[in-house]
Design an enzyme around this catalytic site. Structure first.
Site, PDB file in Angstrom:
ATOM      1  N   PRO A  98       0.800  -1.228   0.000  1.00 34.41           N
ATOM      2  CA  PRO A  98       0.000   0.000   0.000  1.00 34.41           C
ATOM      3  C   PRO A  98       0.835   1.281   0.000  1.00 34.41           C
ATOM      4  CG  PRO A  98      -0.153  -1.128   2.121  1.00 34.41           C
ATOM      5  CD  PRO A  98       0.515  -2.077   1.160  1.00 34.41           C
ATOM      6  N   ASN A  99       0.377   2.207  -0.811  1.00 34.09           N
ATOM      7  CA  ASN A  99       0.916   3.563  -0.947  1.00 34.09           C
ATOM      8  C   ASN A  99       2.195   3.650  -1.760  1.00 34.09           C
ATOM      9  OD1 ASN A  99      -1.147   4.891   0.645  1.00 34.09           O
ATOM     10  ND2 ASN A  99      -0.251   3.818   2.385  1.00 34.09           N
ATOM     11  N   ARG A 126       5.878  12.072  -3.414  1.00 39.06           N
ATOM     12  CA  ARG A 126       5.873  12.728  -2.102  1.00 39.06           C
ATOM     13  C   ARG A 126       6.948  12.101  -1.230  1.00 39.06           C
ATOM     14  NH1 ARG A 126       0.084  11.442  -0.237  1.00 39.06           N
ATOM     15  NH2 ARG A 126       1.106  11.817   1.754  1.00 39.06           N
ATOM     16  N   TYR A 154      11.879   8.352   0.799  1.00 41.12           N
ATOM     17  CA  TYR A 154      11.781   7.253  -0.171  1.00 41.12           C
ATOM     18  C   TYR A 154      12.492   7.531  -1.499  1.00 41.12           C
ATOM     19  CZ  TYR A 154       8.289   5.689   3.164  1.00 41.12           C
ATOM     20  OH  TYR A 154       7.664   5.285   4.318  1.00 41.12           O
ATOM     21  N   ASN A 168       7.980  -5.772  -1.112  1.00 44.09           N
ATOM     22  CA  ASN A 168       7.972  -4.682  -0.139  1.00 44.09           C
ATOM     23  C   ASN A 168       6.524  -4.590   0.346  1.00 44.09           C
ATOM     24  OD1 ASN A 168       7.903  -2.355   1.349  1.00 44.09           O
ATOM     25  ND2 ASN A 168       9.120  -1.145  -0.091  1.00 44.09           N
ATOM     26  N   ALA A 179       3.257  -0.917   4.723  1.00 41.15           N
ATOM     27  CA  ALA A 179       2.722  -0.909   6.096  1.00 41.15           C
ATOM     28  C   ALA A 179       2.204  -2.282   6.535  1.00 41.15           C
ATOM     29  CB  ALA A 179       1.627   0.142   6.220  1.00 41.15           C
ATOM     30  N   GLU A 195      12.585  -9.773   1.220  1.00 40.75           N
ATOM     31  CA  GLU A 195      11.823  -8.643   1.771  1.00 40.75           C
ATOM     32  C   GLU A 195      12.659  -7.377   1.614  1.00 40.75           C
ATOM     33  OE1 GLU A 195      11.066  -9.046   5.975  1.00 40.75           O
ATOM     34  OE2 GLU A 195      10.088  -7.075   6.124  1.00 40.75           O
ATOM     35  N   HIS A 241      12.824  -3.087   2.093  1.00 38.11           N
ATOM     36  CA  HIS A 241      12.313  -1.793   2.553  1.00 38.11           C
ATOM     37  C   HIS A 241      13.246  -0.706   2.072  1.00 38.11           C
ATOM     38  CE1 HIS A 241       9.199  -3.650   4.859  1.00 38.11           C
ATOM     39  NE2 HIS A 241      10.097  -4.514   5.287  1.00 38.11           N
ATOM     40  N   ARG A 291      13.551   4.290  12.337  1.00 40.63           N
ATOM     41  CA  ARG A 291      12.293   5.048  12.331  1.00 40.63           C
ATOM     42  C   ARG A 291      11.457   4.672  13.560  1.00 40.63           C
ATOM     43  NH1 ARG A 291       9.718   4.776   6.494  1.00 40.63           N
ATOM     44  NH2 ARG A 291       8.509   6.514   7.389  1.00 40.63           N
TER      45      ARG A 291
HETATM   46  O1  CA2 Z   1      10.749   1.697   3.655  1.00 43.96           O
HETATM   47  C1  CA2 Z   1       9.868   1.050   3.074  1.00 43.96           C
HETATM   48  O2  CA2 Z   1      10.010   0.577   1.952  1.00 43.96           O
HETATM   49  C2  CA2 Z   1       8.507   0.837   3.754  1.00 43.96           C
HETATM   50  O3  CA2 Z   1       8.083  -0.488   3.454  1.00 43.96           O
HETATM   51  C3  CA2 Z   1       7.567   1.865   3.134  1.00 43.96           C
HETATM   52  C4  CA2 Z   1       6.185   1.871   3.779  1.00 43.96           C
HETATM   53  C5  CA2 Z   1       6.288   1.956   5.308  1.00 43.96           C
HETATM   54  O4  CA2 Z   1       4.991   1.823   5.882  1.00 43.96           O
HETATM   55  C6  CA2 Z   1       7.206   0.890   5.871  1.00 43.96           C
HETATM   56  O5  CA2 Z   1       7.286   1.069   7.279  1.00 43.96           O
HETATM   57  C7  CA2 Z   1       8.584   0.988   5.263  1.00 43.96           C
HETATM   58  C8  CA2 Z   1       5.365   3.064   3.295  1.00 43.96           C
HETATM   59  C9  CA2 Z   1       5.217   3.164   1.814  1.00 43.96           C
HETATM   60  C10 CA2 Z   1       4.587   4.472   1.470  1.00 43.96           C
HETATM   61  O6  CA2 Z   1       5.228   4.997   0.342  1.00 43.96           O
HETATM   62  C11 CA2 Z   1       5.074   6.324   0.052  1.00 43.96           C
HETATM   63  C12 CA2 Z   1       5.865   6.815  -0.942  1.00 43.96           C
HETATM   64  C13 CA2 Z   1       5.767   8.142  -1.265  1.00 43.96           C
HETATM   65  C14 CA2 Z   1       4.873   8.963  -0.629  1.00 43.96           C
HETATM   66  C15 CA2 Z   1       4.068   8.456   0.364  1.00 43.96           C
HETATM   67  C16 CA2 Z   1       4.160   7.121   0.707  1.00 43.96           C
END
Ligand code: CA2
Length: 146
Positions: free
Chosen positions: A11-12, A19, A24, A75, A78, A99, A101, A108
């Site tokens: 997700p996301n 953003r 990221y 990946n 969340a 896996e 990230h 974090r």
């Molecule tokens: O660091 C990672 O790859 C995560 O899997 C990314 C997840 C986060 O919940 C994990 O704790 C770590 C979040 C992905 C959201 O991605 C976005 C990218 C750009 C803007 C907003 C969200």
């Protein structure tokens, strides 16, 4: 044996590159998928790429991999920290899992330190930016050639 990898983004991650570049990076999801395809091709591997914001869709894609994939790069975003259902799906298909990230989840918030996936993964790559996906493909290619 199948020469296909399943690439799963949770997700996301469709928002990558639009953003929060300080966390990221600037690459988009399309960039990540192209990187994975390019890296996999160097090892003679194909890729099926899936991204969804819905837990059930991710689980369905993981189940389908049992038919025609040799390994999974995931990946879980969340869902890493929340989903026993996703873990059970990954564990159920019995394929090698990498896996990934993008950020260093251990640097974090505390709730990001726990993963429901890490202990059933063949390897875990955190904090390497999107390059972590490339490392994941290289590691799985090595495992598959053993
Ligand atoms: O660091 C990672 O790859 C995560 O899997 C990314 C997840 C986060 O919940 C994990 O704790 C770590 C979040 C992905 C959201 O991605 C976005 C990218 C750009 C803007 C907003 C969200």
């Amino acid at each position: 044996m199948s020469r296909r990898l399943l690439l799963v983004n949770g997700p996301n991650l469709n928002l990558l590159g639009t953003r929060e570049p300080e966390i990221y990076g600037a690459d988009t999801l399309a960039d990540v998928e192209a990187l994975v395809e390019r890296t996999a091709a160097a090892f003679g591997l194909e890729v099926r790429a899936v991204q969804s914001n819905h837990e059930g869709s991710l689980i369905d894609a993981i189940h389908a991999a049992r038919e025609d994939c040799a390994a999974i790069v995931i990946n879980p975003a969340a869902f890493t920290h929340t989903s026993v259902a996703l873990r059970d799906a990954l564990s159920g298909v019995g394929l090698p899992i990498a896996e990934v990230h993008i950020s260093n989840v251990h640097a974090r918030e505390e709730f990001r330190h726990r993963s429901f996936v890490s202990d059933i993964a063949s390897c875990v790559i955190v904090g390497c930016g999107v390059q972590g996906y490339e490392f994941a493909v290289r590691r799985l290619a090595a495992l598959l050639s053993d």
